[in-house]
Design a protein around this motif. Structure first.
Motif, PDB file in Angstrom:
ATOM      1  N   ALA B  21       0.849  -1.198   0.000  1.00 17.36           N
ATOM      2  CA  ALA B  21       0.000   0.000   0.000  1.00 17.36           C
ATOM      3  C   ALA B  21       0.877   1.237   0.000  1.00 17.36           C
ATOM      4  CB  ALA B  21      -0.936  -0.024   1.200  1.00 17.36           C
ATOM      5  N   ILE B  44      -3.561  -4.313   1.158  1.00 21.19           N
ATOM      6  CA  ILE B  44      -2.787  -4.889   2.256  1.00 21.19           C
ATOM      7  C   ILE B  44      -1.420  -4.226   2.274  1.00 21.19           C
ATOM      8  CG2 ILE B  44      -1.784  -7.000   3.205  1.00 21.19           C
ATOM      9  CD1 ILE B  44      -3.873  -8.572   1.609  1.00 21.19           C
ATOM     10  N   LEU B  57      11.752  12.035   1.878  1.00 24.48           N
ATOM     11  CA  LEU B  57      12.430  11.528   3.074  1.00 24.48           C
ATOM     12  C   LEU B  57      13.919  11.852   3.062  1.00 24.48           C
ATOM     13  CD1 LEU B  57      10.770   7.996   3.500  1.00 24.48           C
ATOM     14  CD2 LEU B  57      10.064  10.186   4.494  1.00 24.48           C
ATOM     15  N   THR B 118      10.492  -2.287  -2.582  1.00 25.49           N
ATOM     16  CA  THR B 118      11.818  -2.703  -2.113  1.00 25.49           C
ATOM     17  C   THR B 118      12.016  -2.226  -0.686  1.00 25.49           C
ATOM     18  OG1 THR B 118      12.813  -0.668  -2.912  1.00 25.49           O
ATOM     19  CG2 THR B 118      12.798  -2.516  -4.436  1.00 25.49           C
ATOM     20  N   THR B 165      20.398   8.214  -3.177  1.00 29.53           N
ATOM     21  CA  THR B 165      19.940   8.431  -1.806  1.00 29.53           C
ATOM     22  C   THR B 165      21.101   8.880  -0.927  1.00 29.53           C
ATOM     23  OG1 THR B 165      18.248   6.755  -2.152  1.00 29.53           O
ATOM     24  CG2 THR B 165      18.696   7.373   0.110  1.00 29.53           C
ATOM     25  N   ASN B 255      11.174  -6.847  -2.249  1.00 25.36           N
ATOM     26  CA  ASN B 255      10.345  -7.551  -1.264  1.00 25.36           C
ATOM     27  C   ASN B 255       9.576  -8.693  -1.931  1.00 25.36           C
ATOM     28  OD1 ASN B 255      11.046  -5.918   0.974  1.00 25.36           O
ATOM     29  ND2 ASN B 255       9.640  -4.333   0.230  1.00 25.36           N
ATOM     30  N   GLY B 294       5.574  -1.317 -10.094  1.00 27.43           N
ATOM     31  CA  GLY B 294       6.439  -0.543  -9.202  1.00 27.43           C
ATOM     32  C   GLY B 294       7.828  -1.133  -9.063  1.00 27.43           C
ATOM     33  N   ASP B 295       8.478  -0.753  -7.972  1.00 24.81           N
ATOM     34  CA  ASP B 295       9.881  -1.112  -7.744  1.00 24.81           C
ATOM     35  C   ASP B 295      10.134  -2.610  -7.766  1.00 24.81           C
ATOM     36  OD1 ASP B 295      10.401   1.549  -7.428  1.00 24.81           O
ATOM     37  OD2 ASP B 295      11.324   1.367  -5.446  1.00 24.81           O
ATOM     38  N   GLU B 312      13.771   1.536 -10.215  1.00 25.46           N
ATOM     39  CA  GLU B 312      13.394   2.023  -8.884  1.00 25.46           C
ATOM     40  C   GLU B 312      13.113   3.509  -8.974  1.00 25.46           C
ATOM     41  OE1 GLU B 312      16.161   0.709  -5.818  1.00 25.46           O
ATOM     42  OE2 GLU B 312      16.764  -0.829  -7.229  1.00 25.46           O
ATOM     43  N   ALA B 317       6.714   3.693 -10.962  1.00 30.92           N
ATOM     44  CA  ALA B 317       5.691   3.120 -10.080  1.00 30.92           C
ATOM     45  C   ALA B 317       4.311   3.636 -10.476  1.00 30.92           C
ATOM     46  CB  ALA B 317       6.002   3.454  -8.617  1.00 30.92           C
ATOM     47  N   SER B 346      16.612  13.863  -9.169  1.00 37.87           N
ATOM     48  CA  SER B 346      17.227  13.906  -7.857  1.00 37.87           C
ATOM     49  C   SER B 346      17.626  15.342  -7.597  1.00 37.87           C
ATOM     50  CB  SER B 346      18.466  13.008  -7.821  1.00 37.87           C
ATOM     51  OG  SER B 346      19.221  13.268  -6.647  1.00 37.87           O
TER      52      SER B 346
HETATM   53  C1  LIG Z   1      14.625   8.108   0.428  1.00 42.52           C
HETATM   54  C2  LIG Z   1      14.098   7.870  -0.956  1.00 42.52           C
HETATM   55  C3  LIG Z   1      14.229   8.865  -1.913  1.00 42.52           C
HETATM   56  C4  LIG Z   1      13.760   8.659  -3.206  1.00 42.52           C
HETATM   57  N1  LIG Z   1      13.896   9.655  -4.113  1.00 42.52           N
HETATM   58  C5  LIG Z   1      13.491   9.454  -5.394  1.00 42.52           C
HETATM   59  C6  LIG Z   1      13.666  10.462  -6.357  1.00 42.52           C
HETATM   60  O1  LIG Z   1      14.189  11.536  -6.081  1.00 42.52           O
HETATM   61  N2  LIG Z   1      13.263  10.209  -7.629  1.00 42.52           N
HETATM   62  C7  LIG Z   1      12.686   9.024  -7.992  1.00 42.52           C
HETATM   63  O2  LIG Z   1      12.332   8.836  -9.163  1.00 42.52           O
HETATM   64  N3  LIG Z   1      12.481   8.049  -7.077  1.00 42.52           N
HETATM   65  C8  LIG Z   1      12.879   8.237  -5.788  1.00 42.52           C
HETATM   66  N4  LIG Z   1      12.704   7.246  -4.860  1.00 42.52           N
HETATM   67  C9  LIG Z   1      12.099   5.971  -5.300  1.00 42.52           C
HETATM   68  C10 LIG Z   1      10.589   5.937  -5.147  1.00 42.52           C
HETATM   69  O3  LIG Z   1      10.195   6.374  -3.907  1.00 42.52           O
HETATM   70  C11 LIG Z   1      10.116   4.523  -5.403  1.00 42.52           C
HETATM   71  O4  LIG Z   1      10.365   4.240  -6.744  1.00 42.52           O
HETATM   72  C12 LIG Z   1       8.644   4.327  -5.100  1.00 42.52           C
HETATM   73  O5  LIG Z   1       8.381   4.488  -3.750  1.00 42.52           O
HETATM   74  C13 LIG Z   1       8.199   2.938  -5.553  1.00 42.52           C
HETATM   75  O6  LIG Z   1       6.888   2.716  -5.162  1.00 42.52           O
HETATM   76  P1  LIG Z   1       6.308   1.244  -4.950  1.00 42.52           P
HETATM   77  O7  LIG Z   1       4.923   1.449  -4.511  1.00 42.52           O
HETATM   78  O8  LIG Z   1       6.608   0.415  -6.120  1.00 42.52           O
HETATM   79  O9  LIG Z   1       7.203   0.623  -3.795  1.00 42.52           O
HETATM   80  P2  LIG Z   1       7.374   1.039  -2.282  1.00 42.52           P
HETATM   81  O10 LIG Z   1       7.236   2.502  -2.138  1.00 42.52           O
HETATM   82  O11 LIG Z   1       8.636   0.404  -1.835  1.00 42.52           O
HETATM   83  O12 LIG Z   1       6.145   0.380  -1.550  1.00 42.52           O
HETATM   84  C14 LIG Z   1       5.991  -0.973  -1.303  1.00 42.52           C
HETATM   85  C15 LIG Z   1       5.108  -1.133  -0.097  1.00 42.52           C
HETATM   86  O13 LIG Z   1       4.798  -2.494   0.096  1.00 42.52           O
HETATM   87  C16 LIG Z   1       4.997  -2.837   1.443  1.00 42.52           C
HETATM   88  N5  LIG Z   1       5.245  -4.267   1.540  1.00 42.52           N
HETATM   89  C17 LIG Z   1       6.374  -4.943   1.233  1.00 42.52           C
HETATM   90  N6  LIG Z   1       6.219  -6.255   1.445  1.00 42.52           N
HETATM   91  C18 LIG Z   1       4.963  -6.432   1.892  1.00 42.52           C
HETATM   92  C19 LIG Z   1       4.212  -7.568   2.277  1.00 42.52           C
HETATM   93  N7  LIG Z   1       4.727  -8.770   2.237  1.00 42.52           N
HETATM   94  N8  LIG Z   1       2.959  -7.383   2.698  1.00 42.52           N
HETATM   95  C20 LIG Z   1       2.416  -6.138   2.736  1.00 42.52           C
HETATM   96  N9  LIG Z   1       3.073  -5.045   2.380  1.00 42.52           N
HETATM   97  C21 LIG Z   1       4.336  -5.178   1.951  1.00 42.52           C
HETATM   98  C22 LIG Z   1       6.169  -1.985   1.838  1.00 42.52           C
HETATM   99  O14 LIG Z   1       6.284  -1.868   3.229  1.00 42.52           O
HETATM  100  C23 LIG Z   1       5.786  -0.675   1.170  1.00 42.52           C
HETATM  101  O15 LIG Z   1       4.885   0.055   1.943  1.00 42.52           O
HETATM  102  C24 LIG Z   1      13.152   7.427  -3.550  1.00 42.52           C
HETATM  103  C25 LIG Z   1      13.027   6.431  -2.588  1.00 42.52           C
HETATM  104  C26 LIG Z   1      13.500   6.637  -1.302  1.00 42.52           C
HETATM  105  C27 LIG Z   1      13.362   5.558  -0.278  1.00 42.52           C
END
Ligand SMILES: Cc1cc2nc3c(=O)[nH]c(=O)nc-3n(C[C@H](O)[C@H](O)[C@H](O)COP(=O)(O)OP(=O)(O)OC[C@H]3O[C@@H](n4cnc5c(N)ncnc54)[C@H](O)[C@@H]3O)c2cc1C
Ligand code: HEM
Ligand code: SF4
Lengths: 410, 464, 93
Positions: B21, B44, B57, B118, B165, B255, B294-295, B312, B317, B346
């Motif tokens: 989520a 979930i 962050l 991730t 990062t 993950n 997503g990631d 990533e 995403a 960035s």
């Molecule tokens: C500090 C930081 C700075 C960033 N800066 C940039 C930027 O400047 N430019 C850019 O393009 N991108 C940036 N990113 C990358 C960007 O944030 C990610 O690409 C984005 O968050 C991906 O989204 P997502 O939903 O695929 O994955 P995520 O955001 O990783 O979300 C996945 C979610 O699933 C949950 N999860 C995992 N396993 C389970 C499970 N088994 N059951 C239930 N839940 C689960 C996790 O806890 C998380 O909440 C940055 C990331 C970070 C951490």
């Protein structure tokens, strides 16, 4: 009808009140070579893409002389071109320098903090309508308001307006690309006006250097940053640019705005009930009736393949912003004025590195002005429709806009 | 229920479960609702918060401009979901179509979207990772802890890994007036993502802002005092540094462990899916009802030789979630491919870095606008005679032009005249990517070959 | 609902698609308390704003030349949001 005659028709004063059907015609060939070698670009995506294309120059010195077309006149060696006519890196350096005292990151609140003052100026101008049942919106409001604002911002005495008004008119007249109207003469008159305005500003800047005020010219004259400082002539050229740009554009946005509102009385009523409507409404105005209709200054630095045409190196390019704004491929029901249109990425302020420098100011001016006009004028109506237009097809707007009304709210 | 054929009934009454989520999960949920899905939707997520944005962050949050828990993502529409937040999915029954959860409950679905993203790669030595003062940064919880410690003004912060990062954290620390050492195994910051030529500019930026940047070096050990507080770091050149904060910024891990044994082609490199976001099973056969975004996803991209890309990137995403959601409720020819051209940004040391395409594929590059020395430029990467990527430093308004060059497979080198082309920009130079078999820090775009599933068909969790 | 940001009532959530953003700074002119430029071109913003900022944030979002700013109004979504908090509480607890 050939497209050559189409271009003439666009510059022809007879079509000033409603150029939009001509633009629709123009869009049938998104990128078209006109008979005098000018390439017109009239569709949204093509204009947007060219505004982000580094193979386009804003510097007329890159233009291949075209037969039958006015040569770019030698620039006054004493007064260099301003950044609107320059390419990077000079453009970027000068624009950064000009931005330092004007906006973010260094001076983020200058425009924001002018809101009260703008409202005050608007109130005073509308108070001046007292005891009348008809005004010329241009002479009585839409012209004096932004002029007062830009004077205040730059630190130019408002009472000198009659002097630089003449120069400003001559300078923008040269933007009129109508080949039938003696472009060489107009260019000479413009250059003359530009150097006179330059001399006037030079004197003023010296004064500000001695006794600096809170204004932009003082700040520009004294500022030292990572890019150093503008030279005296660069500063004068920038002053001329800001004075003209702040002078001859916003007037049309406000006037076109009121004209459109009076043509759509239901929208006028909604604005009166909900001042917040002014925000999207001004964006829609910039799409629907953009004060800058086209950008006739671009030149190709290389052969550019676009929309099935090759624009050859050195060719002059006209980006017809007002046509792109009505492109049905981009905007649904483009000829409809929809004050709450979603996803309104209009081209009214251009795009890319030359995106309008004064846009935040122009937006606030128009939003506040139209809201107050809608609120205070009782039963306003157009005296004639269409109103008489200015000659200029580039900076297009009514010359006069007589409006009748019953009364004036406090 | 059957979801074959015209899926109107599914659109009305189907059951969709989204695991993860965060950004991708939320954007998918919105797209489902916007495109008319009125069935039941379960979200979930193992984090307790509602979906929030991560990029701040390492930027605004560490600069103290906003609280670490202050970035819940805005909604584009009402989602009307059953939210199961703070509980992890622990298993998937592919045949029975159920997701098992950590609290023992099971949720049945007709279609599932996996968006588990991730997590930060932890410090290799567990005992050292547990020292007070050793941090990673992935979640808002991580950011709260790190920000609290930075506010207490440590004497020196060590950042391990100079990817995006790590570099952003270093930038924020310097802006807060903290002493910072950055240890990077590669020859320069950002080399894994942008290559050595651009990395050299990043190194200049760091040094100009007072970062003690040490490249070609690894941290060999972190040392604590008897109370378990970090005091010192040992480096591969034999030196040691007194530090009270170390941030491990060595990239991310996917993950996917919860899918072990499920039959979905999930592994340490992510979950393989087709361009329509449908997951592959371990046999390399595309599944009908399991989608990925997503990631955590890796999917083939026609613009990049159909290689499987793991991106990533925030933008990926969003774009992939929208395509996945659309395809979950579309059938046959209405399905769309995920053809988004990779892009990321960035912000560090006051410079806006943006990129489009896949720089890591480029072997040559040209500085087509501006100059490296001024730290303001646009550079195009070439691969096999075509433009494959571009990066800008404070020249974002030009980036779209390069995206179009990539999309149209424009020839490289770029030999046309354009504004601000300097003498240094007339000839291509090697992009200087390090040997990919020696990753210095997690690059954010990974090319992971052509195979739908990893070579290993049986899944072995990377960590227990 | 319970508020994530230090007890203040949050009414707007903001996210900017910084891939789209071209650093025109229109937002930073019009709502300087929420949007700030970091250097010439990098935008840093506060992802939430209270009612006092509403007028400015709306202006900023409308002015963005690339329409990169997404704002939602929490007040509009009350029906959706409490569910989040309730269920989250149940499952966290
Ligand atoms: C500090 C930081 C700075 C960033 N800066 C940039 C930027 O400047 N430019 C850019 O393009 N991108 C940036 N990113 C990358 C960007 O944030 C990610 O690409 C984005 O968050 C991906 O989204 P997502 O939903 O695929 O994955 P995520 O955001 O990783 O979300 C996945 C979610 O699933 C949950 N999860 C995992 N396993 C389970 C499970 N088994 N059951 C239930 N839940 C689960 C996790 O806890 C998380 O909440 C940055 C990331 C970070 C951490
Ligand atoms: C409604 C009012 C206005 C409109 C429609 C408008 C429109 C435009 C357009 C379309 C451009 C792009 C020119 C190009 O690409 O070649 C531009 C540039 C410019 N405008 Fe405006 N403008 C307005 C008001 C103002 C004001 C009030 C100012 C000054 C305070 C101003 C200053 C400038 C400057 C300096 C440039 C050049 C920017 C550059 O080259 O980088 N404008 N304007
Ligand atoms: S107005 Fe839009 S493009 Fe400009 S800085 Fe703000 S978000 Fe970015």
């Amino acid at each position: 009808m050939t497209s050559g005659t189409l271009l003439r028709q666009i510059t022809d004063y007879a079509n000033r009140a409603d150029p939009y059907p001509l633009y629709a015609e123009l869009r049938k060939t998104p990128v078209a070579r006109q008979e005098d070698g000018v390439y017109t670009v009239s569709t949204y995506w093509e204009i947007l893409s060219l505004l982000h294309d580094p193979r386009l120059s804003s510097d007329l010195r890159n233009r291949t002389p075209q037969p039958g077309c006015a040569l770019p006149v030698e620039e006054d060696p004493g007064l260099p071109v301003s950044f609107i006519r320059l390419d990077p890196p000079e453009h970027d350096r000068l624009r950064r320098l000009a931005t330092r005292p004007f906006g973010p990151p260094k001076t983020p609140r200058r425009i924001f903090n002018m809101r009260g003052e703008l409202a005050q100026m608007i109130s005073e101008l509308i108070d001046g309508f007292q005891g009348r049942n008809q005004v010329d919106l241009v002479e009585d409001f839409a012209y004096p308001f932004p002029v007062t604002v830009i004077c205040k911002l730059l630190g130019v005495p408002r009472q000198d307006e009659p002097r630089f008004h003449v120069w400003a008119e001559a300078i923008v007249a040269a933007l009129d690309p109508n080949p039938a109207e003696g472009p060489a003469e107009r260019q000479r008159a413009s250059d003359q006006a530009r150097s006179e305005l330059g001399l006037y500003l030079a004197e003023l800047i010296e004064e500000h250097r001695r006794t600096p005020g809170e204004d932009l010219l003082s700040a520009l004259a004294l500022d030292h940053g990572p890019d150093g400082q503008m030279t005296s002539v660069e500063l004068i050229a920038t002053g001329v640019l800001l004075l003209i740009a702040g002078h001859e554009t916003t007037v049309n946005l406000i006037t076109n705005g009121m004209l459109t509102l009076l043509r759509y009385p239901d929208v006028l009523k909604r604005l009166r009930d909900d001042p917040g409507l002014a925000v999207p409404l001004v964006e829609e105005l910039l799409r629907y009736e953009p004060p800058v209709q086209l950008l006739p200054q671009r030149t190709a630095l290389a052969d550019i393949d676009i929309a099935g045409t090759t624009i050859p190196r050195g060719a002059p390019i006209w980006l017809v912003l007002a046509s792109g704004n009505r492109d049905p491929q981009r905007f649904s029901d483009p000829d409809r004025f929809e004050p709450e249109r979603q996803d309104n990425q209009h081209l009214g302020f251009g795009s890319g590195i030359h995106y309008c420098f004064g846009a935040p100011l122009a937006r606030l001016e128009a939003q506040l002005a139209l809201t107050e006009l809608a609120r205070r004028l009782g039963n306003p109506r157009l005296v004639n429709d269409p109103p008489p237009y200015r000659q200029n097809p580039v900076l297009r707007g009514p010359r006069h806009l007589p409006i009748a009304f019953d009364d004036l709210s406090a | 229920m059957s979801v074959d054929g015209p899926s109107q009934a599914f659109k009305r009454h189907g059951r969709i479960v989204i695991v993860g989520a965060s950004l991708a999960g939320l954007r998918a949920a919105e797209t489902l609702r916007k495109e008319g899905f009125t069935g039941s939707l379960t979200m979930i997520g193992d984090e307790p918060q509602e979906p929030y944005d991560r990029p701040p962050l390492s930027k605004q949050v560490l600069l103290g401009r906003m609280p670490a828990d202050g970035a819940p993502l805005p909604r584009r529409c009402a989602i009307d979901a059953q939210w199961r937040l703070g509980v992890a999915a622990t298993g998937l029954d592919l045949v029975g179509k159920r997701v098992r959860m950590a609290d023992g409950e099971e949720v049945a679905f007709d279609r599932l979207l996996i968006a588990t993203g991730t997590r930060a790669r932890p410090w290799v030595k567990e005992a050292e990772a547990d020292l007070d003062g050793v941090f990673v940064l992935r979640t808002s919880g991580d950011a709260v802890l790190l920000n609290r410690r930075l506010t207490a003004r440590p004497r020196r912060v060590l950042i391990i890994g100079a990817g995006f990062t790590g570099s952003e954290i270093a930038s924020a620390c310097r802006e807060r007036g903290l002493e910072v050492t950055v240890a990077e195994r590669g020859p320069a910051p950002l080399v894994g993502a942008l290559g050595g030529v651009i990395g050299a500019v990043a190194a200049e930026l760091q040094r100009a802002h007072g970062v003690d940047l040490r490249c070609g070096i690894t941290v060999t050990a972190l040392e604590g005092d008897p109370a378990g507080r970090l005091t010192r770091a040992h480096l591969s050149d034999g030196t040691a540094l007194d530090v009270d904060v170390a941030v491990v910024a060595l990239g991310a891990m996917r993950n996917t462990e919860w899918l072990a044994g499920s039959g979905v082609a999930a592994g340490p490199r992510g979950i393989a899916c087709d361009a329509g976001c449908r997951a592959f099973d371990v046999h390399g056969i595309v599944t009908d009802d399991i989608f990925v975004a997503g990631d955590v996803a890796r999917s083939p991209h026609p613009l990049f030789a159909y290689q499987f890309l793991s991106l990533e990137h925030w933008g990926n995403a969003v774009a992939q979630a929208e395509i996945a959601a659309h395809n979950m409720i579309a059938s046959g020819p209405d399905r769309l491919p995920h053809l988004w051209v990779p892009a990321f940004w960035s912000a560090q040391f006051g410079v806006n870095i943006k990129s489009t395409g896949v720089p890591t594929m480029g072997d040559k590059l040209m500085i087509t606008q501006g100059s490296l020395a001024e730290h303001r430029f646009a550079a195009a990467y070439g691969f096999q005679g075509r433009v494959i990527a571009a990066v800008t430093f404070d020249q974002a308004r030009w980036l779209d032009f390069y995206r179009k060059l990539i999309e149209s497979a424009a020839p490289f080198p770029l030999d046309f005249a354009n504004v601000d082309r300097r003498p240094e920009g007339l000839r291509p130079v090697p992009a200087e990517f390090p040997d990919p078999s020696l990753p210095s820090h997690g690059p954010t775009v990974t090319l992971s070959g052509y195979s739908p599933s990893d070579r290993r068909v049986t899944f072995t969790p990377a960590h227990a | 609902m319970a508020n994530p940001v230090e007890g203040k009532q949050v009414l707007m959530r903001i996210v900017v698609d910084l891939n789209r953003c071209e650093g025109y700074a229109q937002c930073a002119f019009l709502a300087p308390d929420v949007f700030t430029m970091h250097g010439e071109e990098a935008l840093m913003y506060t992802p939430h704003a209270d009612d006092a900022q509403r007028e400015h944030v709306v202006r900023a979002a409308a002015a963005c030349p690339v329409q990169a700013i997404l704002v939602d109004q929490w007040a509009d979504q009350r029906a959706d949001e409490p569910t989040v908090a309730r269920e989250a509480d149940v499952h966290v607890g």
